[in-house]
Scaffold this active site. Sequence first.
Site: not given
Length: 539
Positions: A241, A336, A519
């Site tokens: 993860g 986790g 840009h």
Amino acid sequence: AIQPAQIASTRAGGSSCQSSQLMARTYAVLACAWTASALAPTRRVHSRTRGRTAPQLTMHDYDYDVVIVGCGVGGHGAALHARSQGLSTAVLSGGDVGGTCVNRGCVPSKALLAASGRVREMGDAAHLEAMGVTLPGGVTYDRAGVAAHAEQLVNKVRGGLEGSLGRLGVELIPKFGVYKEPHVLDVGGGETVTAQDIILAPGSVPFVPPGVEIDGETVYTSDEGLKLEHVPEYCAIIGSGIIGLEFADVYTALGAECTLIEALPKLMPAFDREVAKVAERLLLANRGVDYRTAVFASKVTPGILGEKPVVIEMIDAETKEHVETLEVDTCMVATGRVPNTKKLGLEEAGIETPRGFVQVDEYMRVLDAPGGAVVPNLYCIGDANGIQMLAHTASTQGVSAIENICGRAHVVDHESIPAACFTHPEVAQVGLDEEAAAARAAEEGFELGKAVSHFRANSKALAEGEGDGIAKVLFNKDTEQILGVHIIGIHAADLIQECANAKAAGTTVRQLAFTTHTHPTLSEVIDGAFKECVGMHSH
């Protein structure tokens, strides 16, 4: 949807809430004439005194309008918004100001990633030579210096967080609160703190699977790993993860070899599959990181640094038969996190917490069981409710809880909250992945649209020598609403925010295709994807 009046009616002492709001508005008017310190609330002292007595700003007999249990990002966000609404507020920090994010998570990990990322970039001779840059003698790093950078950042951020609470008049109490009954928290030593409303924000702790023995040195979780007390020659990371990938990024940049061990059939289960394939090439294959999938690390035995290896026994995830034994210098467990709710006293108060998760409704109000009744004046935010275990989600939920406490119905749009993995390059996403989007399209009967743009066609990315990566937009062709956006590439974590904001606001891909992007910037990668959604061309 529940109306604000209905929220107020379900709260014990609803009339007191209305009085509190009236008083809050009165003090808001006076704020322009009074100093912040004059407005700072003081808790009414019960039993064993702590502090001074003063007239209450609200018309109830509780110590505060709001008490928050936990001082991580979620508790901090809730406290700030509570004070902005004129509510007298206290935070029970449990001696952990900043919580996981600041002390053992987001903040120190970004410091390690920033430092190790410089080492990786400066050590890539071909990358530098392409820009006419050489670094005679190569690049070296000081492990202790890198670790100190992370520690200093933690101290700075934690100090800023604590200072912001003090400046706004939040009382910070270095004790942990145990829920006893509506409005009442036990803070130990025979003392209680009471509030009109209580918000639980205790966060989470690393999950360690059965059979894995943690010694904190050769086998450890992210809590210990972030201290960077050593850089192993060969490290196994259990879990692919975000935490596992970020540590693999740090370790490989600093010269370590890594092996990922994943219990599921596919790597990076949290990522969109197309993005995961690109990530596998850029983050693993190109760096010599190997992996195992569909296997459990059934037993992990610590070793001794420099003397004895860590032994990892792996079994097939389906058959449970032994498949391999791996010997490494260290093993990091990144399987986790689980809610930090065991000490809250909820079960004793008759509130069920399946697997430790506090059940809540869409207004963050605690339920006494899955689909059960609302517990009066009790809210839960962040990792502890398990809806979406992200620091910024916890903060958003904290703001939402305060809105609902004030009688303004608010529901968090979790599907529009972005997530990011701060590897090099970064991975970021918001909304549904392609598989989930296809399932929703089939269920609701609309046509799924998809557009992909590439960093290799972007001038700014090429100028940086970072042309790898894609941006993918998933959308409803009938309504042109965004369903999900997935990006892997340089600064993906920053680029995703435009997409998350657009999704939250309901902006269509056609409207976005006609907006102007500066840009040359990386944002044009997103611009190109939005244009492709409606048949326009950017190249």
